[in-house]
Design an enzyme around this catalytic site. Structure first.
Site, PDB file in Angstrom:
ATOM      1  N   HIS A   7       3.399  -7.950   1.097  1.00 42.08           N
ATOM      2  CA  HIS A   7       2.725  -8.282   2.364  1.00 42.08           C
ATOM      3  C   HIS A   7       2.337  -9.760   2.498  1.00 42.08           C
ATOM      4  O   HIS A   7       1.273 -10.092   3.025  1.00 42.08           O
ATOM      5  CB  HIS A   7       1.482  -7.419   2.551  1.00 42.08           C
ATOM      6  CG  HIS A   7       1.756  -5.949   2.707  1.00 42.08           C
ATOM      7  ND1 HIS A   7       2.941  -5.449   3.206  1.00 42.08           N
ATOM      8  CD2 HIS A   7       0.970  -4.857   2.450  1.00 42.08           C
ATOM      9  CE1 HIS A   7       2.873  -4.126   3.236  1.00 42.08           C
ATOM     10  NE2 HIS A   7       1.692  -3.739   2.787  1.00 42.08           N
ATOM     11  N   HIS A  58      -0.396  -3.133  10.071  1.00 37.97           N
ATOM     12  CA  HIS A  58      -0.809  -2.133   9.082  1.00 37.97           C
ATOM     13  C   HIS A  58      -1.999  -1.305   9.573  1.00 37.97           C
ATOM     14  O   HIS A  58      -2.929  -1.023   8.823  1.00 37.97           O
ATOM     15  CB  HIS A  58      -1.162  -2.848   7.773  1.00 37.97           C
ATOM     16  CG  HIS A  58      -0.960  -2.032   6.535  1.00 37.97           C
ATOM     17  ND1 HIS A  58      -1.862  -1.079   6.113  1.00 37.97           N
ATOM     18  CD2 HIS A  58       0.029  -2.020   5.625  1.00 37.97           C
ATOM     19  CE1 HIS A  58      -1.446  -0.538   4.983  1.00 37.97           C
ATOM     20  NE2 HIS A  58      -0.284  -1.085   4.662  1.00 37.97           N
ATOM     21  N   GLU A  82       4.486   1.376  10.055  1.00 36.54           N
ATOM     22  CA  GLU A  82       4.735  -0.056   9.969  1.00 36.54           C
ATOM     23  C   GLU A  82       6.199  -0.351  10.330  1.00 36.54           C
ATOM     24  O   GLU A  82       7.075  -0.313   9.468  1.00 36.54           O
ATOM     25  CB  GLU A  82       4.426  -0.561   8.563  1.00 36.54           C
ATOM     26  CG  GLU A  82       3.035  -0.210   8.053  1.00 36.54           C
ATOM     27  CD  GLU A  82       2.939  -0.340   6.543  1.00 36.54           C
ATOM     28  OE1 GLU A  82       3.398  -1.367   5.995  1.00 36.54           O
ATOM     29  OE2 GLU A  82       2.419   0.601   5.900  1.00 36.54           O
TER      30      GLU A  82
END
Length: 341
Positions: A102, A171, A303
């Site tokens: 991420h 997210h 996502e």
């Protein structure tokens, strides 16, 4: 069109913006473009917040569960924190077992973005400088949030002065019960005949699995909890669902439905996959809204993104953004209520 206003401005530069239409009230912030709240009615007229969050706005700077934030420069895991582009190997921070996750140590979800309210949209902007978190190129990113009726749309746009990789996502953890129960009884449908397999560290391997006859077959509605604890290697590796589903449809690819409240979310995107994540590692984080403790399986993340780890797997990775090109993707969430008969 939605009524929009800044409802809080803090000395640290973090603002909270409210977007309100007839059916929905959404609160967002320029800290990591987080979605803080989505308030909607159920089939009896009760109004609840249907996304997870944290107790204090400043907590999002420290949150390691990425609750509600933008993921970037690249969402998901990149194997061993490295990739090769134009013959040069780049090394990224390793922050999830052996992998990069991420965006690294301080991804886009931790940055305070500039923003403006224009044309009934909140448009966030951020310049990710060359070699920030190990990524090449000065990347200019714009993220716009728009609320029209019962549809909340995210549009991501980016340009770079050097070839780089970009794979943004969001997210948000959904719980359509308003947090009154876990997500096991949420029904889910995904237009996907294949998933991307992961290894024991949760990183996408390049192998695909046809969902037919497996716990990953959501081509028709299934309760999320129906098969989540089955003894399947891929479920065991990830502790539940934490996999990229490869879309076989071009519109309305995902539907999440909570029967008791009648709440439904339909997702459309121009991206090729969705990482279905059932909050298998949510516990141990910072206090949630009103001080409640967020625990595993309290929310489900949808996502939308390019294939995870694509830069190391695909012949022509879609995540590569060339100098002079543009990155332009969108995801729209339509919130509806099925009335109680």
């Amino acid at each position: 069109m939605a009524e929009m206003k800044v409802i809080e401005q803090r000395q640290d530069g973090i603002d909270i913006i409210e977007m309100k239409d007839q059916d929905l009230t959404v609160r967002v912030t320029n800290l990591g473009c987080h979605i803080l709240s989505v308030w909607m009615k159920d089939n009896k007229g009760n109004i609840d917040d249907v996304v997870l969050g944290l107790q204090n706005i400043e907590d999002y700077k420290e949150d390691d569960k990425y609750i509600g934030g933008i993921l970037g420069r690249a969402a998901n895991r990149i194997k061993d924190g490295k990739f090769t582009l134009n013959g040069q190997e780049y090394h990224l921070p390793v922050n999830n077992g052996p992998n990069h996750l991420h965006g690294g140590t301080e991804g886009f979800d931790k940055k305070v973005w500039d923003y403006e309210i224009r044309d009934h949209k909140v448009i966030f902007s951020y310049l990710s400088k060359d070699m920030e978190e190990g990524y090449p190129g000065n990347l200019k990113i714009h993220v716009s949030y728009e609320l029209t009726g019962n549809t909340f749309t995210m549009v991501y746009y980016g340009t770079t002065d050097k070839d780089t990789i970009v794979n943004l996502s969001n997210h948000t953890y959904f719980n359509l019960s308003g947090g009154k129960e876990k997500i096991y009884d949420h029904k889910l449908k995904i237009k996907a005949a294949q998933i991307a397999c992961v290894d024991q560290d949760g990183c996408t391997t390049g192998e695909k699995l046809f969902v037919d006859g497996t716990p990953f077959d959501f081509r028709k509605f299934h309760r999320i909890g129906e098969r989540i604890d089955e003894d399947h290697e891929q479920l065991n590796f990830a502790g539940g669902y934490d996999h990229a589903f490869v879309f076989s449809g071009q519109k309305d690819q995902i539907t999440l439905f909570h029967e008791e409240t009648g709440r439904k979310v339909t997702v459309s995107t121009n991206l090729p996959t969705v990482q279905l994540y059932t909050s298998n590692f949510l516990e141990g984080g910072l206090p949630g809204k009103e001080g409640r403790v967020n625990v595993n399986r309290d929310g489900v993340c949808l996502e939308t993104q390019f294939m995870p780890n694509a830069v190391n797997l695909e012949e022509k990775p879609q995540v590569i953004l060339r100098k002079g090109g543009s990155y332009a993707v969108f995801t729209a969430f339509k919130f509806e209520v099925q009335e109680d008969d």
